[in-house]
Design a protein around this motif. Structure first.
Motif, short mmCIF file in Angstrom:
data_model
loop_
_atom_site.label_atom_id
_atom_site.label_comp_id
_atom_site.label_asym_id
_atom_site.label_seq_id
_atom_site.Cartn_x
_atom_site.Cartn_y
_atom_site.Cartn_z
N GLU A 69 -12.11 -5.07 9.76
CA GLU A 69 -12.22 -3.75 9.13
C GLU A 69 -11.28 -2.75 9.80
OE1 GLU A 69 -13.85 -2.98 6.48
OE2 GLU A 69 -15.33 -4.60 6.21
N ALA A 70 -11.14 -2.84 11.11
CA ALA A 70 -10.21 -1.96 11.82
C ALA A 70 -8.77 -2.25 11.41
CB ALA A 70 -10.39 -2.13 13.33
N SER B 71 0.82 -1.20 0.00
CA SER B 71 0.00 0.00 0.00
C SER B 71 0.86 1.25 0.00
CB SER B 71 -0.93 -0.02 1.22
OG SER B 71 -1.76 1.11 1.24
N CYS C 22 -5.73 -5.18 16.55
CA CYS C 22 -7.14 -4.98 16.20
C CYS C 22 -7.95 -6.25 16.42
CB CYS C 22 -7.27 -4.55 14.73
SG CYS C 22 -6.61 -2.90 14.40
N GLY D 222 -3.75 -0.07 5.53
CA GLY D 222 -3.90 0.62 4.25
C GLY D 222 -4.60 -0.21 3.20
N THR D 223 -5.31 -1.25 3.63
CA THR D 223 -6.07 -2.08 2.70
C THR D 223 -7.20 -1.26 2.09
OG1 THR D 223 -5.56 -4.10 3.90
CG2 THR D 223 -7.56 -4.13 2.55
N HIS D 224 -7.41 -1.41 0.79
CA HIS D 224 -8.39 -0.59 0.09
C HIS D 224 -9.79 -1.20 0.09
CE1 HIS D 224 -4.43 0.57 -1.54
NE2 HIS D 224 -4.96 1.78 -1.61
N VAL E 133 -7.91 -0.63 8.09
CA VAL E 133 -7.57 0.79 8.19
C VAL E 133 -6.11 0.96 8.57
CG1 VAL E 133 -8.03 2.92 9.46
CG2 VAL E 133 -9.93 1.47 8.73
#
Length: 262
Positions: free
Chosen positions: A64-65, A26, A219, A71-73, A68
């Motif tokens: 999902e956290a 990323s 996370c 840097g996963t899109h 973030v």
């Protein structure tokens, strides 16, 4: 810009196995998509969920956290259920990933590959690193999805370097610390852990991103094994998780240290 799809069995697998590569990819401008086969329904249930709480939903939020942080899109879910360990009755439950029809599961993943026009697909080695039924299935589904995709992506297999791990265990014992396991011990399917170094093609040094990788792992703090990893001193964590390994079927023997996703 290269698009890489990292395909994982359960939430938190991305953090231990490929988070460093995701972060570096990323940062270098590559597009990263993480796909989970299951919701990790047989993971540790945190106390705050109580008996009726939805563990899969909780773990999806953790994933999902983590995205973030790394840097996963894009994060996607194939919608199957965690199959449990080898021999568990859950292996045969309706909706389990282990029992899923290969072409159906691969078709779901191939649809994402086509949407992304993916250049690279990352799965696991032939026995999923340690024999978990869902991890083994990831290998099968990844290769079949690559065949079904409109444009066939390059396929890499995340794995563990058995020889490197053996050296680390021996070093720990020499320092008076017994890790309590050997990578040569039979794992969930009776095979030793990971692959020998001679069968690995990429060793990605992610130590420059090790603090971010640790934050991504944090996370997923609902999970007991993750808590154990987070208790490692920073230098031990870096030694254990600072290099990520990949096999690439069809590639000539030899190890590259270059990031293969950009």
């Amino acid at each position: 810009m290269t698009t890489t799809v990292f395909f994982h069995a359960h939430p938190d697998d991305e953090a231990t196995g490929t988070a460093g590569s995701i972060i570096l990819t990323s940062r270098a401008g590559g597009r990263v998509v993480v796909v989970y086969a299951t919701g990790g329904e047989h993971g540790t249930r945190p106390d705050e969920l109580g008996e009726g709480g939805d563990l899969a939903a909780h773990r999806r939020a953790e994933a999902e956290a983590s995205a973030v942080v790394t840097g996963t899109h894009r994060v996607e879910w194939l919608g199957y259920v965690d199959s449990g360990m080898t021999g568990w009755e859950h292996n045969a439950w309706d909706g389990s990933f282990h029992g899923a029809d290969l072409d159906e599961a691969a078709g779901r993943l191939a649809a994402i590959l086509d949407e992304e026009d993916a250049d690279i697909l990352v799965g696991y080695d032939w026995h999923g690193g340690y024999g978990h039924p869902d991890h083994v299935k990831v290998n099968h589904v990844a290769h079949r999805a690559a065949e079904l995709a409109t444009r066939r992506p390059r396929v890499l297999e995340n794995t563990m370097n058995r020889d490197r791990m053996r050296e680390q265990v021996e070093q720990a014992k020499a320092a008076g610390i017994d890790p309590g396991f050997s990578p040569d011990d039979p794992m969930d399917d009776g095979n030793p852990m990971g692959l020998p170094q001679s069968e690995i093609h990429h060793a990605v040094d992610v130590t420059e991103a090790i603090d971010v990788k640790r934050a991504a792992l944090a996370c997923h703090s609902s999970q007991g094994d993750v808590q154990q990893m987070l208790q490692m001193p920073p230098e031990v964590f870096a030694a254990a998780f600072g290099v990520e390994h990949y096999a690439e079927p069809g590639r000539p023997e030899g190890m590259s240290s270059a990031l293969p996703f950009v």
